[in-house]
Design an enzyme around this catalytic site. Structure first.
Site: not given
Ligand code: BDR
Ligand code: CA
Length: 311
Positions: A11, A15-16, A158, A167, A169, A242-243
């Protein structure tokens, strides 16, 4: 070296974007497709970003459009505060030239899984809506994959309505996540791991310096500048990417250490909806990222910058 075929369901998302850039820079991966799902920003923007990132980074792959809404929840809560209104920080993409694939995201994933039976490494670094739809339509998906790695969940959260047990997602589409965790062998890179591997402000400085003013590296440089800005905004010395950690975990198996544990996604109408509940007393059903090599991850991110700067 035989490349591992991969698909990244995402998405985008700052970070993606790093995750896509990192996977593209790794010689051991061949990106077959990027599939977009609504999440950090509305579906129209994650779709545009998926097409634009493909063009900007010169990735030769399919781009598929996926779900526009979570399975059941009537609303989404976007994360434009973290990713900027455009989803990619302060970067501004023109309209993409490329058109998306005619197939929806879940059909692309299934078609490639059949084609690369037992070899496909599937990443999902956004809400799990596309994956749940794929499973609903094609229950044999799990048996066709080499591995399924997500960024999501973790030992803490988060976001959520009244507390922070979930979280992002998982919380966006807990019903999808529940089905996915019940039916698939999930390698879960969650918040406990991504926060432990948070990239230091000085590393973002290094990343920007490595990118320099190279045109091919301009996107990564802007992302790094935005991440540094996020550190300052949050009054923190570091920022979790993250990702990209989920991707890095499959590039070098010493970056993330997984433990086999029992994980259940709470999808009831309760305070901790979206939580990935870990129960050490129950039979393990999931691989949970529990330890990270923070320095190695930062080095991997810098090597990615070198790849684009020297291209
Ligand atoms: C996850 O949520 C999104 O905002 C990020 O892209 C990442 O996938 C972190 O909780
Ligand atoms: Ca994401």
């Amino acid at each position: 070296m035989k490349k591992i075929p991969i698909i990244i369901d995402c998405d985008p998302g700052v970070d993606d974007s790093y995750a896509l850039a990192l996977a593209n820079s790794y010689e051991g991966f061949e990106i077959l497709a990027i599939t977009a799902v609504e999440g950090n920003v509305p579906a129209a923007i994650t779709r545009k970003n998926a097409l634009c990132i493909r063009e900007e980074l010169g990735i030769n792959c399919r781009v598929g459009f996926g779900a526009e809404k979570p399975l059941k929840k009537a609303y989404n809560q976007f994360a434009a505060n973290t990713h900027g209104q455009s989803g990619v920080g302060s970067f501004v993409f023109d309209q993409p030239e490329m058109k998306p694939d005619e197939m929806p995201a879940w059909e692309i994933i299934y078609e490639e899984a059949v084609k690369h039976k037992g070899e496909l490494l599937l990443f999902a670094v956004g809400p799990l809506t596309n994956i749940a739809i794929c499973l609903e339509k094609h229950p044999d998906l799990p048996q066709l994959l080499k591995k399924f790695v997500i960024m999501g969940g973790g030992t803490f959260g988060n976001v959520s309505a009244t507390n922070r047990t979930a979280e992002f997602n998982i919380w966006i589409d807990p019903h999808a996540a529940r089905q996915v965790f019940e039916k698939m062998d999930v390698w879960m890179v969650g918040l406990n791991a991504t926060h432990a591997a948070a990239v230091e402000m000085s590393d973002f400085d290094d990343m920007m310096a490595i990118c320099g003013d190279n045109k091919k590296a301009r996107f990564i440089r802007e992302l790094s500048a935005f991440s540094k800005y996020n550190c300052v905004e949050n009054g923190s010395d570091n920022n979790a990417i993250h990702d990209a950690l989920a991707v890095a975990s499959q590039m070098d198996e010493t970056v993330v250490t997984f433990e086999n544990l029992n994980v259940r996604v709470e999808d009831g109408d309760c305070e901790n909806i979206g939580q990935t509940v870990i129960d050490r007393e129950k039979e393990p059903n999931c691989h949970v990222a529990m330890a990270v090599d923070k320095a190695k991850f930062a080095e991997i991110m810098k090597n990615m910058c070198r790849y684009y700067a020297e291209k």
